[in-house]
Design an enzyme around this catalytic site. Structure first.
Site, PDB file in Angstrom:
ATOM      1  N   LEU A  90       0.826  -1.208   0.000  1.00  0.00           N
ATOM      2  CA  LEU A  90       0.000   0.000   0.000  1.00  0.00           C
ATOM      3  C   LEU A  90       0.863   1.262   0.000  1.00  0.00           C
ATOM      4  O   LEU A  90       0.566   2.235   0.703  1.00  0.00           O
ATOM      5  CB  LEU A  90      -0.961   0.005   1.196  1.00  0.00           C
ATOM      6  CG  LEU A  90      -2.001  -1.115   1.228  1.00  0.00           C
ATOM      7  CD1 LEU A  90      -2.836  -1.028   2.507  1.00  0.00           C
ATOM      8  CD2 LEU A  90      -2.893  -1.069   0.012  1.00  0.00           C
ATOM      9  N   CYS A  91       1.935   1.237  -0.770  1.00  0.00           N
ATOM     10  CA  CYS A  91       2.811   2.409  -0.866  1.00  0.00           C
ATOM     11  C   CYS A  91       3.154   2.700  -2.330  1.00  0.00           C
ATOM     12  O   CYS A  91       4.288   3.035  -2.660  1.00  0.00           O
ATOM     13  CB  CYS A  91       4.072   2.226  -0.032  1.00  0.00           C
ATOM     14  SG  CYS A  91       4.938   0.669  -0.275  1.00  0.00           S
ATOM     15  N   GLY A  92       2.164   2.528  -3.190  1.00  0.00           N
ATOM     16  CA  GLY A  92       2.352   2.867  -4.592  1.00  0.00           C
ATOM     17  C   GLY A  92       3.385   1.984  -5.270  1.00  0.00           C
ATOM     18  O   GLY A  92       3.447   0.778  -5.051  1.00  0.00           O
TER      19      GLY A  92
END
Length: 292
Positions: A90-92
Site C-alpha cells: 500500500l505504498c504505490g
C-alpha cells in the site's frame, strides 16, 4: 441495473474504505517527518566516510597492497545483489521500482554469463522476485518486528555480507534501495559495496593538503571498510523508510480522492434510480386513477 439497496451498500463500503485510506495517510504523514529527519541526519556521516576513504585510498602507494574490500579479489563472475524493500505494501510503486531496477541488473548479468545471488531485506522484494529468481535467492532478512531502525539492525546484514565475501561466495556486491528526495519523488539507486565504490579524491584538495597517517593507510582501511559497509546499509534502510512513508502518503491521498469521486458517482446513480422509481410509481398511480 443494481437495486437501491445494492447502491446503498456500495456507497457505504466505499465510505468505509475512504476512512481507512484517510487514516493511513495521516499515519504516514506523522511517520514521514521522523523518518525523513533520520535519513537526512545519516547523509553527512556517510558522505564524510566516503571522502575519508577516498583520501586514504589515494594515499596508498603502488608498492602497498590495497585491502581486498577496496580493490576486490580480481574476479567478476559471481554477483551478490542486496535488495532492500519494505515489509508492507500500500505504498504505490515504491517496492516495484526497486525490484525493477534489481531485476534489470540481474537479467543483464545473467545474460553475460555471470552467476547471480540475491539477499532480500524486506518481504515485498522477496514476494516479487521469488517467481523469476527463486533459485538465486539465498536469504531473506525480516525486519517486520523492528519499530524504529537503528545501526544495530544494519550491522548483522553487513557482517553477513562480509562473511560471505571472505568465504569466496561472491566477487561483487551491489546494494539496491530507494533514495528519498521528496514526498512525490523517490529515486531507485544501485550502490556497489564490494569492491567499495570510493569516489576519487579532489585533485585540487590533494595538491594543497598532505596527511600523514599513523598507522598506515592500509591498516586504517582494514578497520574502516567493514564499518563503511554497515554505514551504507544503515543509510539505505533509513532512505527506504523515508521513501516508503512518502510513497504511502501519496498513494493513500490518491486513494482517498478516488474514493470521493466514486462516492459522488454512486450517489448520483442512486439519486437517479430513486427518482426514476418514484416517477414510475406516480405514473402507475395516475394511470390507475384514470382507469377508474
Amino acid at each position: 441495473m443494481p437495486s437501491l439497496k445494492d447502491l446503498r451498500n456500495r456507497i457505504s463500503s466505499v465510505k468505509s474504505t475512504q476512512k481507512i485510506t484517510k487514516a493511513m495517510q495521516m499515519v504516514a504523514a506523522a511517520k514521514l517527518r521522523r523518518a525523513q529527519m533520520a535519513a537526512e541526519a545519516a547523509r553527512p556521516y556517510a558522505e564524510r566516510m566516503e571522502r575519508v576513504l577516498a583520501n586514504l585510498a589515494g594515499g596508498i602507494g603502488a608498492d602497498t597492497q590495497a585491502p581486498v574490500l577496496l580493490a576486490g579479489n580480481g574476479r567478476d563472475q559471481t554477483h551478490l545483489l542486496l535488495i532492500c524493500t519494505a515489509e508492507r505494501g500500500l505504498c504505490g510503486a515504491f517496492n516495484s521500482s526497486i525490484v525493477r531496477l534489481a531485476r534489470e541488473h540481474a537479467t543483464r548479468l545473467m545474460g553475460q554469463g555471470k552467476t547471480v545471488k540475491i539477499i532480500c531485506v524486506g518481504k515485498k522484494g522477496h514476494d516479487q522476485l521469488r517467481r523469476q529468481f527463486g533459485a538465486q535467492i539465498v536469504d531473506v532478512i525480516d525486519l517486520r518486528e523492528v519499530k524504529r531502525l537503528a545501526f544495530t539492525n544494519a550491522e548483522p546484514i553487513a557482517r553477513k555480507v562480509i562473511g560471505m565475501f571472505e568465504q569466496g561466495e561472491f566477487d561483487v556486491c551491489t546494494l539496491f534501495f530507494s533514495r528519498f528526495r521528496s514526498i512525490i519523488s523517490q529515486i531507485p539507486t544501485a550502490l556497489r559495496l564490494i569492491p567499495a565504490d570510493v569516489p576519487r579524491a579532489d585533485a585540487a584538495v590533494a595538491s594543497t593538503a598532505t596527511y600523514d597517517y599513523e598507522p598506515g593507510e592500509s591498516e586504517i582501511l582494514d578497520a574502516l571498510l567493514p564499518r563503511n559497509i554497515a554505514v551504507q546499509v544503515f543509510r539505505a534502510l533509513l532512505e527506504n523508510a523515508a521513501s516508503e512513508q512518502g510513497a504511502r502518503m501519496s498513494a493513500m491521498d490518491n486513494a482517498t480522492r478516488n474514493a470521493g469521486d466514486m462516492i459522488k458517482r454512486q450517489t448520483q446513480t442512486y439519486n437517479r434510480s430513486r427518482q426514476a422509481m418514484i416517477t414510475k410509481e406516480l405514473i402507475e398511480i395516475i394511470s390507475g386513477a384514470e382507469a377508474l
